[in-house]
Design an enzyme around this catalytic site. Sequence first.
Site, mmCIF file in Angstrom:
data_model
loop_
_atom_site.group_PDB
_atom_site.id
_atom_site.type_symbol
_atom_site.label_atom_id
_atom_site.label_comp_id
_atom_site.label_asym_id
_atom_site.label_seq_id
_atom_site.Cartn_x
_atom_site.Cartn_y
_atom_site.Cartn_z
ATOM 1 N N ALA A 161 -2.776 -12.102 -5.153
ATOM 2 C CA ALA A 161 -3.877 -11.831 -6.968
ATOM 3 C C ALA A 161 -2.772 -11.226 -6.858
ATOM 4 C CB ALA A 161 -5.001 -10.792 -5.942
ATOM 5 N N GLY B 47 -4.659 -5.594 2.218
ATOM 6 C CA GLY B 47 -3.931 -5.870 3.190
ATOM 7 C C GLY B 47 -3.902 -6.886 5.152
ATOM 8 N N CYS C 53 0.839 -1.593 0.270
ATOM 9 C CA CYS C 53 -0.116 0.057 0.270
ATOM 10 C C CYS C 53 0.478 1.919 0.110
ATOM 11 C CB CYS C 53 -1.226 -0.002 0.885
ATOM 12 S SG CYS C 53 -1.938 -1.471 1.496
ATOM 13 N N GLY D 277 -7.524 -3.396 -11.622
ATOM 14 C CA GLY D 277 -8.042 -4.715 -10.352
ATOM 15 C C GLY D 277 -6.908 -5.840 -10.348
ATOM 16 N N THR E 199 -8.573 -25.749 3.690
ATOM 17 C CA THR E 199 -9.652 -25.337 2.621
ATOM 18 C C THR E 199 -10.442 -27.244 2.524
ATOM 19 O OG1 THR E 199 -7.664 -26.712 2.370
ATOM 20 C CG2 THR E 199 -7.301 -24.509 2.161
#
Length: 547
Positions: free
Chosen positions: A114, A297, A42, A240, A269
């Site tokens: 990501a 974050g 960030c 994005g 999971t």
Amino acid sequence: MRIIVIGAVAAGTSAAAKARRNDEHSEIVIYEKDQDISYSGCGMPYYIGKEVEDKEELTPRDPEFFKKKYNIDIHISHEVLELDTSSKTIMVKNLKNNEIFEDHYDRLVLATGAVSVMPPIEGIHLNHVFALRNIQDMLKITGFIDENKPKSAIIIGSGFIGLELCENLKNIGIDITLIEMLDQVTPGLDADMATYVEEHLIEKGVKVMLSATVETILEDGVKLQDGKTVHGDMVIVATGVKPEVTLAKTGGIATGESGAIIVDQRMETNIKDVYACGDCIEQYHVVTGKPVFRPLGSTANKTGRIAGENISGGHLLFRGILGTGIFKVFDLAVAQTGLSEKEANGLGYSVVVSHNIKPSKPFYMGGKELVIKAVADKITGKLLGVQIIGEDGVDKRLDVFVTAITYGAKAEDLFHLDLGYAPPFSITKDPVMYTGMILDNAIHKERRLMTIDELEKLKASGKPYKIIDARVPKQFDKKHVTGAINIPHENFRMSLKDLDKEIVIITYCNKGTTGNAVQNILINQGFKEVYNISGGHKTAEKNIKKT
């Protein structure tokens, strides 16, 4: 026990460090395919804008730090190629020497994060085109700027990163064109709040192009689908991110509708002994209980800690998120939490919406106006979501609203909060309390509010109505809502005889307070259906089609 963590940014290192604090004896190994670990993603726009001068401030920890402090082995430039959950093994490639080897685990944590969404635009791989996801991306951008001295840049996308880059590139002397395919900036905000951000960008010299789609990236700019060309010496794609789940899928790990990994509240999971955390997982929304993908974050650190607790014998459950976000763009702070009006309507809630414009503290103490849009459930009274824009005190109010929504507060509860007051910090009734008062009046006391969209629908319905501007004539003459008549508050009671009690009456003033005062008079005099324009003329003039 051997614990392997894949990914060493926020979630992965948090998981490993928490596991070590609980368990001194297990082997803990982290594999990270990039060169940098545990960095502040960030903070990257502010390094590009030279507000942060030293890269090391964003990357304060290295593998040696984790080995010395936590006895954790972090292998950077090591990519995990394959995952076999049946044999609990992984195949790893050392990217420095191309060696491939096998490793095994007793428990595994996926923190693969990501990746930037790169649309299928012709020319997107040219050398002057960048995304900003990691430290190496940041260094490529700063290297290009230092070497080529670009005078202009095109930013595609108007989310957090795109707008933060608008400010930081502008601050180092680069002209900015912001291109957004939607008809508003800041897609997460409702359109009536996004207008404030758009106006501020334009005031700061950013060229904003909405409803525009880039078809081709050229050497010196971009070509849009409508055939127009826009000049730019560099292009940043900020459209994005998507969860990085390639490895998870090869191991048979389930993903949800969002494309992110499905985990339970323990971060486990569908495969026993395999956990996931951070930007690669789905979270669930506190208000709706439904799965969402909101990579941040703060959430990555939180879910990493939860995973680390549970792989090391503890029991810590994730309680969900509200999608809370805040960012700075030039002089404005832009914040949101919970559901937007659009989202709440889409989910079938019967909503009441308020726009509250109040100073962060008295103007004589340097207070600045806050615009607070709140959404509540008309049936239960519960607060569903809030959006705030302003130059001062935004974060303070945001966090109060976050806490309230998290614990299921109703709009009426906000007035009863014992918030801190002194002139250097707030007004006597804090803007949070005012929001609760406005919503409570609308939900329980027939002081109904009307948004600009609802006013437009009323106009189109053919139903008889009258709009009353309660401001002084000078303000009315300068600008007013189309079709309104001017009856100033001070003269209002003398004009009641001329009004029809059987039709819809809509009142308004500058920001809502005097409009509500006139609304009270009408209701107390027996008028049946009276509304006050939410946020007054200040909100109306930014969003109504004709004023």
